[in-house]
Design a protein around this motif. Structure first.
Motif, PDB file in Angstrom:
ATOM      1  N   PRO A  77       0.828  -1.210   0.000  1.00 32.12           N
ATOM      2  CA  PRO A  77       0.000   0.000   0.000  1.00 32.12           C
ATOM      3  C   PRO A  77       0.863   1.261   0.000  1.00 32.12           C
ATOM      4  CG  PRO A  77      -0.091  -1.077   2.144  1.00 32.12           C
ATOM      5  CD  PRO A  77       0.713  -1.962   1.247  1.00 32.12           C
ATOM      6  N   PRO A  78       0.441   2.285  -0.733  1.00 32.29           N
ATOM      7  CA  PRO A  78       1.220   3.522  -0.758  1.00 32.29           C
ATOM      8  C   PRO A  78       1.152   4.228   0.589  1.00 32.29           C
ATOM      9  CG  PRO A  78      -0.850   3.830  -1.907  1.00 32.29           C
ATOM     10  CD  PRO A  78      -0.776   2.380  -1.544  1.00 32.29           C
ATOM     11  N   PRO A  79       2.175   5.032   0.878  1.00 29.86           N
ATOM     12  CA  PRO A  79       2.173   5.769   2.145  1.00 29.86           C
ATOM     13  C   PRO A  79       1.246   6.979   2.071  1.00 29.86           C
ATOM     14  CG  PRO A  79       4.096   6.352   0.873  1.00 29.86           C
ATOM     15  CD  PRO A  79       3.376   5.277   0.099  1.00 29.86           C
ATOM     16  N   GLY A  80       0.970   7.518   3.231  1.00 33.02           N
ATOM     17  CA  GLY A  80       0.253   8.774   3.323  1.00 33.02           C
ATOM     18  C   GLY A  80       1.220   9.822   3.833  1.00 33.02           C
ATOM     19  N   GLY A  83      11.702  12.303  -8.526  1.00 32.75           N
ATOM     20  CA  GLY A  83      11.986  10.882  -8.572  1.00 32.75           C
ATOM     21  C   GLY A  83      13.362  10.507  -9.073  1.00 32.75           C
ATOM     22  N   ASN A  84      14.231  11.497  -9.268  1.00 33.71           N
ATOM     23  CA  ASN A  84      15.597  11.179  -9.724  1.00 33.71           C
ATOM     24  C   ASN A  84      16.415  10.516  -8.629  1.00 33.71           C
ATOM     25  OD1 ASN A  84      15.359  12.200 -12.408  1.00 33.71           O
ATOM     26  ND2 ASN A  84      15.438  14.258 -11.540  1.00 33.71           N
ATOM     27  N   THR A  85      16.251  10.973  -7.391  1.00 32.85           N
ATOM     28  CA  THR A  85      16.927  10.341  -6.249  1.00 32.85           C
ATOM     29  C   THR A  85      15.901  10.121  -5.148  1.00 32.85           C
ATOM     30  OG1 THR A  85      17.549  12.489  -5.303  1.00 32.85           O
ATOM     31  CG2 THR A  85      19.167  11.410  -6.742  1.00 32.85           C
ATOM     32  N   LEU A  96       6.239  10.151  -2.735  1.00 37.18           N
ATOM     33  CA  LEU A  96       6.360   9.139  -1.692  1.00 37.18           C
ATOM     34  C   LEU A  96       6.098   7.768  -2.281  1.00 37.18           C
ATOM     35  CD1 LEU A  96       4.312  10.712   1.261  1.00 37.18           C
ATOM     36  CD2 LEU A  96       6.785  10.596   1.044  1.00 37.18           C
ATOM     37  N   GLN A  97       6.783   6.765  -1.746  1.00 39.69           N
ATOM     38  CA  GLN A  97       6.582   5.394  -2.181  1.00 39.69           C
ATOM     39  C   GLN A  97       6.932   4.457  -1.032  1.00 39.69           C
ATOM     40  OE1 GLN A  97       9.250   3.794  -5.288  1.00 39.69           O
ATOM     41  NE2 GLN A  97       7.395   3.113  -6.316  1.00 39.69           N
ATOM     42  N   SER A  98       6.109   3.438  -0.832  1.00 39.00           N
ATOM     43  CA  SER A  98       6.416   2.395   0.150  1.00 39.00           C
ATOM     44  C   SER A  98       7.077   1.240  -0.574  1.00 39.00           C
ATOM     45  CB  SER A  98       5.136   1.869   0.807  1.00 39.00           C
ATOM     46  OG  SER A  98       4.525   2.848   1.588  1.00 39.00           O
ATOM     47  N   MET A  99       7.900   0.504   0.171  1.00 39.54           N
ATOM     48  CA  MET A  99       8.474  -0.703  -0.416  1.00 39.54           C
ATOM     49  C   MET A  99       8.582  -1.788   0.651  1.00 39.54           C
ATOM     50  SD  MET A  99      12.535   0.134  -0.929  1.00 39.54           S
ATOM     51  CE  MET A  99      12.208   1.183  -2.302  1.00 39.54           C
ATOM     52  N   SER A 100       8.585  -3.020   0.180  1.00 37.87           N
ATOM     53  CA  SER A 100       8.732  -4.145   1.098  1.00 37.87           C
ATOM     54  C   SER A 100      10.064  -4.017   1.823  1.00 37.87           C
ATOM     55  CB  SER A 100       8.647  -5.463   0.328  1.00 37.87           C
ATOM     56  OG  SER A 100       9.628  -5.529  -0.686  1.00 37.87           O
ATOM     57  N   VAL A 104       2.929   8.354  -4.834  1.00 36.03           N
ATOM     58  CA  VAL A 104       1.934   9.376  -4.536  1.00 36.03           C
ATOM     59  C   VAL A 104       2.640  10.717  -4.332  1.00 36.03           C
ATOM     60  CG1 VAL A 104       0.248   7.785  -3.548  1.00 36.03           C
ATOM     61  CG2 VAL A 104       1.947   8.790  -2.075  1.00 36.03           C
ATOM     62  N   ASP A 105       1.956  11.762  -4.712  1.00 35.87           N
ATOM     63  CA  ASP A 105       2.508  13.121  -4.560  1.00 35.87           C
ATOM     64  C   ASP A 105       1.865  13.810  -3.365  1.00 35.87           C
ATOM     65  OD1 ASP A 105       4.110  12.852  -6.767  1.00 35.87           O
ATOM     66  OD2 ASP A 105       2.686  13.791  -8.129  1.00 35.87           O
TER      67      ASP A 105
END
Length: 128
Positions: free
Chosen positions: A63-66, A92-94, A112-116, A126-127
């Protein structure tokens, strides 16, 4: 964890009675105990069961973060414990790992992005 939770009957749960409404406004649901049960469930899911699924070759949705920005400070959270939150302030470059509120300024959107926990699976971006 999911199947176990479906059949779990917590000590604080009341037996169902026809015509009775069970929600936060009736006072019949002890919100603190419900929250504690839910937090235990998502911790087990995010920290234990997801890694088991990965070992079995099952791709799952992260799930994406908030998040929000107030006075140039980014605050973010994630639905599942043990997932990492990454943020980018340069389109999103770094990417940097989020570990707590961080000053990002007010110049543009923050991605923002979540990852395992192992970084193999990622949520959508998400922006904020």
């Amino acid at each position: 964890a999911v199947a176990e939770r479906a059949w779990h009957h917590a000590d604080w749960e009341l037996d169902w009675t026809p015509g009775v409404t069970y929600n936060a406004t009736t006072g019949l649901v002890p919100e603190d105990e419900l929250a504690s049960d839910y937090n235990g469930f998502v911790t087990k899911l995010g920290c234990h069961e997801m890694s088991k699924m990965k070992k079995l070759g099952i791709a799952y949705r992260v799930p994406p973060p908030g998040g929000s920005i107030a006075s140039g400070v980014l605050s973010a959270n994630t639905e599942l414990p043990c997932t990492k939150i990454m943020y980018s302030i340069d389109e999103g470059n770094t990417w940097s790992e989020y570990s707590g509120p961080v000053t990002v300024g007010e110049s543009g959107p923050v991605h923002l992005q979540s990852m395992s926990s192992d970084g193999a699976l990622k949520s959508r971006i998400v922006d904020v």
